[in-house]
Scaffold this active site. Structure first.
Site, PDB file in Angstrom:
ATOM      1  N   GLU A 100      18.076  -2.319   1.998  1.00 49.07           N
ATOM      2  CA  GLU A 100      16.761  -1.610   1.753  1.00 49.07           C
ATOM      3  C   GLU A 100      15.851  -2.929   1.540  1.00 49.07           C
ATOM      4  OE1 GLU A 100      16.229   0.349  -2.432  1.00 49.07           O
ATOM      5  OE2 GLU A 100      13.879  -0.105  -2.184  1.00 49.07           O
ATOM      6  N   GLU A 114       4.564  -2.562  -1.447  1.00 44.27           N
ATOM      7  CA  GLU A 114       5.136  -1.860  -3.396  1.00 44.27           C
ATOM      8  C   GLU A 114       4.285  -2.429  -4.564  1.00 44.27           C
ATOM      9  OE1 GLU A 114       8.929  -2.412  -4.229  1.00 44.27           O
ATOM     10  OE2 GLU A 114       9.439  -0.879  -5.392  1.00 44.27           O
TER      11      GLU A 114
END
Ligand SMILES: *[C@@H]1O[C@H](CO)[C@@H](O)[C@H](O)[C@H]1NC(C)=O
Ligand SMILES: *[C@@H]1O[C@H](CO)[C@@H](O)[C@H](O)[C@H]1NC(C)=O
Length: 314
Positions: free
Chosen positions: A134, A139
C-alpha cells in the site's frame, strides 16, 4: 512504457539511470472520465469510520459525487443529522479500474477534505492486502496538516532513517503486522501540503513515481515557482529527473520493492473518525468524534475533494 532512449541507456549501464526515465501518458482522468475509469465502492469501511460509502448512482443523486467539464468533486453529506443507532454519514470511496506498476501519477487538486473528524486519503493498493503493498500519497486527519506519506507491506520491509528527501521520517518498519499498522511514514516538509493551508492557496500538484528501486512523492503548492512545466501543463510525457528532491522517498536497500508491491489500483476516499481520526480526536475539536459526526452536518461543508485532473504515465 519506457522510451527507446531510456532502454538503450539502461542496457548500456554506462550512465546513471536515475532521473533519466521519460514516462508517456497512459490514462487521463478529468471530470466525467472519473465516472468511467473508477468504481464507487459501496462497502463497509475497513478502518471502522463513522461513514456509509454509497454507490455511484446514490452519490450522483445526492450530489456527493459531481463530475462536469473539468471538475470532479467527492464529498461527505453535509445536511443530514444521523440516527446514532443507524449507519454513518454518507460519503464516497472510489477505486480505479486499471492497475499500475512502474508509473508516475500526477494529481492536480484544488481542495481536499478538511475539518475535525475527517480522514481523507489518496492511495494505491492491491486486492491482497498487505501482501501486495500500500502506498499512501495524501493522508491526514482532523484537519491537522501537514500531509503524511506511508508504505504498508508484508514483513521484511524497512526504511533507513535518513534518505534523500525533504520530509521527516516518522517510522521505519513498513510491516503492517507490527506497531498497530503504523507503516513506514514520512511527514511532509510543507505546511501547505494539507488542510486549510492547502485549500486557501487553491491546492497544487502531487506526483508519485513508483519503480522497482524506489517510490517517491513530490508536492508543489499552486503558487510555487518550482512546479515543473510538464506538470503544470499536463504534458504527454514527464521525466521525474526534472522534479527536484522528493518530499518523501522510499528505497529498496532494506526492502525488495518488487516482491512487496503488486500492480496497484488507485483509491480516493473520505472516512470520518475510525482507526486514525477517531482514536486521535484532538482536544480542540468539539464533543466526541462520533457525536460530532452524528449531530453537526453543517460542519462537513469543507469535507470535499475537488480534483482538476489525474494523469498516469507509464
Ligand atoms: C453539486 O455540487 C457541485 C460541486 O460542488 C456544485 O457546483 C453544484 O451546484 C451542486 N449541485 C446542486 C444541485 O446542489
Ligand atoms: C528479507 O529481504 C531481503 C532483501 O531485502 C532478502 O535478502 C531476505 O532473504 C529476506 N528475508 C526473508 C526472511 O524473507
Amino acid at each position: 512504457m519506457l522510451t527507446t532512449s531510456t532502454i538503450i541507456l539502461t542496457l548500456s549501464s554506462l550512465a546513471p539511470v536515475l532521473g533519466t526515465t521519460t514516462y508517456k501518458i497512459k490514462d487521463t482522468y478529468i471530470g466525467p472520465s472519473f465516472l468511467n475509469g473508477f468504481d464507487h465502492w459501496p462497502y463497509s469501511d475497513p478502518t471502522h469510520g463513522r461513514v456509509n460509502y454509497v454507490d455511484q448512482d446514490t452519490a450522483i443523486a445526492q450530489n456527493l459525487t459531481f463530475a462536469e467539464g473539468k471538475t470532479f468533486v467527492m464529498r461527505a453529506d453535509d445536511t443530514t443529522v444521523l440516527d446514532p443507532n443507524g449507519p454513518g454519514r454518507n460519503s464516497v470511496r472510489i477505486q480505479s479500474k486499471n492497475a499500475y506498476s512502474q508509473s508516475v501519477m500526477v494529481l492536480d487538486i484544488t481542495h481536499m477534505p478538511d475539518g475535525c473528524a475527517t480522514w481523507p486519503a489518496w492511495w494505491t493498493t492491491a486486492s491482497d492486502w498487505p501482501t501486495g503493498g500500500e502506498i499512501d500519497i495524501i493522508e491526514y486527519v482532523n484537519g491537522q496538516a501537514p500531509n503524511h506519506m506511508t508504505l504498508h507491506t508484508s514483513p521484511n520491509c524497512t526504511q533507513p532513517q535518513s534518505r534523500r528527501m525533504m520530509g521527516t521520517t516518522t517510522s521505519t518498519d513498513c510491516d503492517a503486522s507490527v506497531n498497530y499498522n503504523e507503516g513506514c511514514g514520512v511527514q511532509s516538509s510543507y505546511s501547505s501540503s494539507a488542510g486549510s493551508g492547502f485549500n486557501s492557496i487553491g491546492g497544487g500538484w502531487y506526483a508519485m513515481e513508483r519503480t522497482s528501486s524506489s517510490i517517491s512523492i513530490w508536492f508543489w503548492p499552486r503558487n510555487s515557482p518550482t512546479v515543473p512545466s510538464t506538470i503544470k501543463a499536463g504534458s504527454k510525457t514527464v521525466n521525474p529527473g526534472t522534479f527536484g528532491t522528493p518530499d518523501a522517498t522510499f528505497v529498496n536497500s532494506q526492502c525488495d520493492l518488487n516482491s512487496h508491491f503488486e500492480p496497484h489500483n488507485i483509491i480516493f476516499d473520505l472516512t470520518l473518525c475510525g482507526d486514525w481520526a477517531g482514536n486521535n480526536y484532538p482536544s480542540n475539536c468539539p464533543s466526541t468524534c462520533v457525536d460530532y459526526v452524528n449531530n453537526n452536518p453543517q460542519s462537513f461543508s469543507d469535507a470535499y475533494w475537488d480534483i482538476a485532473g489525474l494523469r498516469v504515465y507509464e
